[in-house]
Design a protein around this motif. Structure first.
Motif, PDB file in Angstrom:
ATOM      1  N   ALA A 108     -13.084  -1.822   5.532  1.00 52.58           N
ATOM      2  CA  ALA A 108     -12.413  -1.987   6.818  1.00 52.58           C
ATOM      3  C   ALA A 108     -11.941  -3.435   6.931  1.00 52.58           C
ATOM      4  O   ALA A 108     -12.564  -4.268   7.594  1.00 52.58           O
ATOM      5  CB  ALA A 108     -13.364  -1.635   7.967  1.00 52.58           C
ATOM      6  N   CYS A 109     -10.850  -3.750   6.236  1.00 49.46           N
ATOM      7  CA  CYS A 109     -10.346  -5.121   6.189  1.00 49.46           C
ATOM      8  C   CYS A 109      -8.852  -5.081   5.898  1.00 49.46           C
ATOM      9  O   CYS A 109      -8.436  -4.541   4.866  1.00 49.46           O
ATOM     10  CB  CYS A 109     -11.080  -5.922   5.123  1.00 49.46           C
ATOM     11  N   HIS A 110      -8.040  -5.664   6.785  1.00 50.49           N
ATOM     12  CA  HIS A 110      -6.588  -5.680   6.583  1.00 50.49           C
ATOM     13  C   HIS A 110      -6.214  -6.428   5.308  1.00 50.49           C
ATOM     14  O   HIS A 110      -5.358  -5.987   4.538  1.00 50.49           O
ATOM     15  CB  HIS A 110      -5.895  -6.336   7.785  1.00 50.49           C
ATOM     16  N   TRP A 111      -6.877  -7.570   5.067  1.00 48.64           N
ATOM     17  CA  TRP A 111      -6.561  -8.366   3.881  1.00 48.64           C
ATOM     18  C   TRP A 111      -6.939  -7.637   2.602  1.00 48.64           C
ATOM     19  O   TRP A 111      -6.145  -7.577   1.650  1.00 48.64           O
ATOM     20  CB  TRP A 111      -7.302  -9.703   3.979  1.00 48.64           C
ATOM     21  N   GLU A 134      -5.773 -17.508   3.529  1.00 51.78           N
ATOM     22  CA  GLU A 134      -5.388 -16.428   2.613  1.00 51.78           C
ATOM     23  C   GLU A 134      -4.820 -15.220   3.356  1.00 51.78           C
ATOM     24  O   GLU A 134      -3.892 -14.559   2.875  1.00 51.78           O
ATOM     25  CB  GLU A 134      -6.592 -16.013   1.759  1.00 51.78           C
ATOM     26  N   ALA A 135      -5.358 -14.923   4.525  1.00 44.17           N
ATOM     27  CA  ALA A 135      -4.834 -13.808   5.310  1.00 44.17           C
ATOM     28  C   ALA A 135      -3.411 -14.101   5.776  1.00 44.17           C
ATOM     29  O   ALA A 135      -2.551 -13.209   5.806  1.00 44.17           O
ATOM     30  CB  ALA A 135      -5.744 -13.531   6.502  1.00 44.17           C
ATOM     31  N   GLU A 136      -3.148 -15.366   6.125  1.00 49.25           N
ATOM     32  CA  GLU A 136      -1.799 -15.770   6.539  1.00 49.25           C
ATOM     33  C   GLU A 136      -0.811 -15.591   5.394  1.00 49.25           C
ATOM     34  O   GLU A 136       0.296 -15.051   5.566  1.00 49.25           O
ATOM     35  CB  GLU A 136      -1.820 -17.233   6.996  1.00 49.25           C
ATOM     36  N   ARG A 137      -1.210 -16.013   4.206  1.00 49.41           N
ATOM     37  CA  ARG A 137      -0.333 -15.890   3.044  1.00 49.41           C
ATOM     38  C   ARG A 137      -0.081 -14.436   2.691  1.00 49.41           C
ATOM     39  O   ARG A 137       0.976 -14.094   2.130  1.00 49.41           O
ATOM     40  CB  ARG A 137      -0.934 -16.638   1.853  1.00 49.41           C
ATOM     41  N   ALA A 138      -1.037 -13.573   2.981  1.00 49.96           N
ATOM     42  CA  ALA A 138      -0.870 -12.142   2.708  1.00 49.96           C
ATOM     43  C   ALA A 138      -0.121 -11.426   3.829  1.00 49.96           C
ATOM     44  O   ALA A 138       0.165 -10.232   3.713  1.00 49.96           O
ATOM     45  CB  ALA A 138      -2.227 -11.482   2.498  1.00 49.96           C
TER      46      ALA A 138
END
Length: 340
Positions: free
Chosen positions: A330-333, A303-307
């Motif tokens: 505190a989370c990039h996603w 999911e992080a890759e897709r975002a």
């Protein structure tokens, strides 16, 4: 989580914090020249008058070290602790005065109480240490009564082994209350108690907040406890707070993958539990990028890759959260995908 969260009795978002940490770090030297352990690695946290804040996370995440630093029991490596607007003074005299206003309640009442001391002696100890000049017996009786041990005189000459677990915890709480503190730090206050007694102790803490205006920091691994007692919650992982905000906001709509994983294992949580891979990393070997990324189900699931944030998760550390009551993560996603 079957009951609704508490409503703050006296805390106001515009009120100045009673206790605050800013940029707090606590580092312990490694043995035999090993890399130092970053037990608390940049924490901002505010506790306002009359507010209960729950600090939650797995064992070893730094919760207890942070609590001890806020109490002045562990000096910070960097950063600061402020109480009532003033920086904490680490001289012996100043710390003694500070600890009259901020009291610690430990998780194991059996270990906290001297088995050779009566209940009266256990509660009166703080008064004697601080040179109390009033009527000691009246003060002890009042503290026991506020802690729910009534009539208090019936408990004066009893020893810890003659009490139930819940009664021993009430004695520990009375020992904190006898000095009329403004804030208590409760480290896993019901972890060693039977389920039938836990609710009574939590209700006691809430009543003390209402009647005395007490603030509290409750350190716990139990999100259900946080839901039932706290106004705000701060979720800690590997020395840093990764999500914070209003308890209902955080625990009903968690944004950080770690918070989501913690909540997923509660009995009433919908869906399948999230099983995190591996153990929490060693605080002397904090990963680059987001410190949670080696165990993150969002990253491993794609999911992080897709975002478009997978590289940032592995290489760029999220900013340290502020200490206010505003919901933060505190989370990039989460900052990219999940609306605040």
């Amino acid at each position: 989580m079957t009951t609704s969260p508490t409503t703050p009795a006296t805390a106001s978002p515009t009120e100045s914090p009673l206790l605050s940490a800013e940029g707090l770090r606590v580092t312990f030297p490694g043995r035999h020249g090993a890399v130092p352990s970053r037990a608390v690695d940049g924490v901002n946290l505010d506790i306002r008058p009359g507010e209960i804040v729950a600090l939650v996370g797995e064992s070893g995440c730094g919760k207890t070290t942070l609590a001890r630093a806020l109490l002045g029991l562990v000096p910070p490596t960097s950063g600061s602790v402020r109480f009532a607007g003033r920086p904490l003074d680490y001289s012996a005299r100043a710390l003694k005065a500070y600890r009259r206003r901020v009291q610690l309640v430990l998780q194991d009442p059996s270990g906290s109480l001297n088995p050779r001391h009566t209940v009266y002696e256990a509660v009166a100890e703080g008064l004697r240490i601080h040179g109390y000049g009033g009527d000691e017996q009246t003060a002890v009786a009042g503290a026991l009564s506020r802690a729910g041990l009534r009539p208090p005189e019936r408990f004066f000459l009893r020893y810890p082994h003659e009490l139930s677990g819940g009664q021993r915890q009430r004695v520990v709480i009375a020992g904190a209350l006898v000095l009329d503190p403004e804030l208590i730090v409760a480290d896993e206050p019901v972890a060693s108690l039977d389920a039938s007694v836990r609710g009574e102790i939590l209700a006691l803490l809430l009543r003390l907040r209402t009647e005395l205006g007490l603030s509290a920091l409750v350190v716990t691994h139990d999100l259900g406890l946080a839901w039932n007692i706290a106004d705000r919650v701060a979720v800690m992982y590997l020395g840093r707070i990764v999500e914070a905000g209003d308890v209902e906001q955080v625990l009903t709509a968690p944004r950080h993958p770690y918070t989501q994983a913690l909540l997923s294992v509660l009995p009433e949580a919908p869906g399948a539990p999230v099983v995190l891979s591996g153990e929490p990393p060693d605080p002397s070997r904090i990963p680059t990028g987001c410190r949670f990324h080696p165990r993150c189900q969002i990253l491993s699931g794609g999911e992080a890759e897709r975002a478009g944030v997978a590289d940032a998760c592995r290489t760029r550390e999220p900013d340290v959260l502020g200490g206010s009551d505003v919901g933060q993560v505190a989370c990039h996603w989460a900052r990219t995908v999940v609306a605040p």
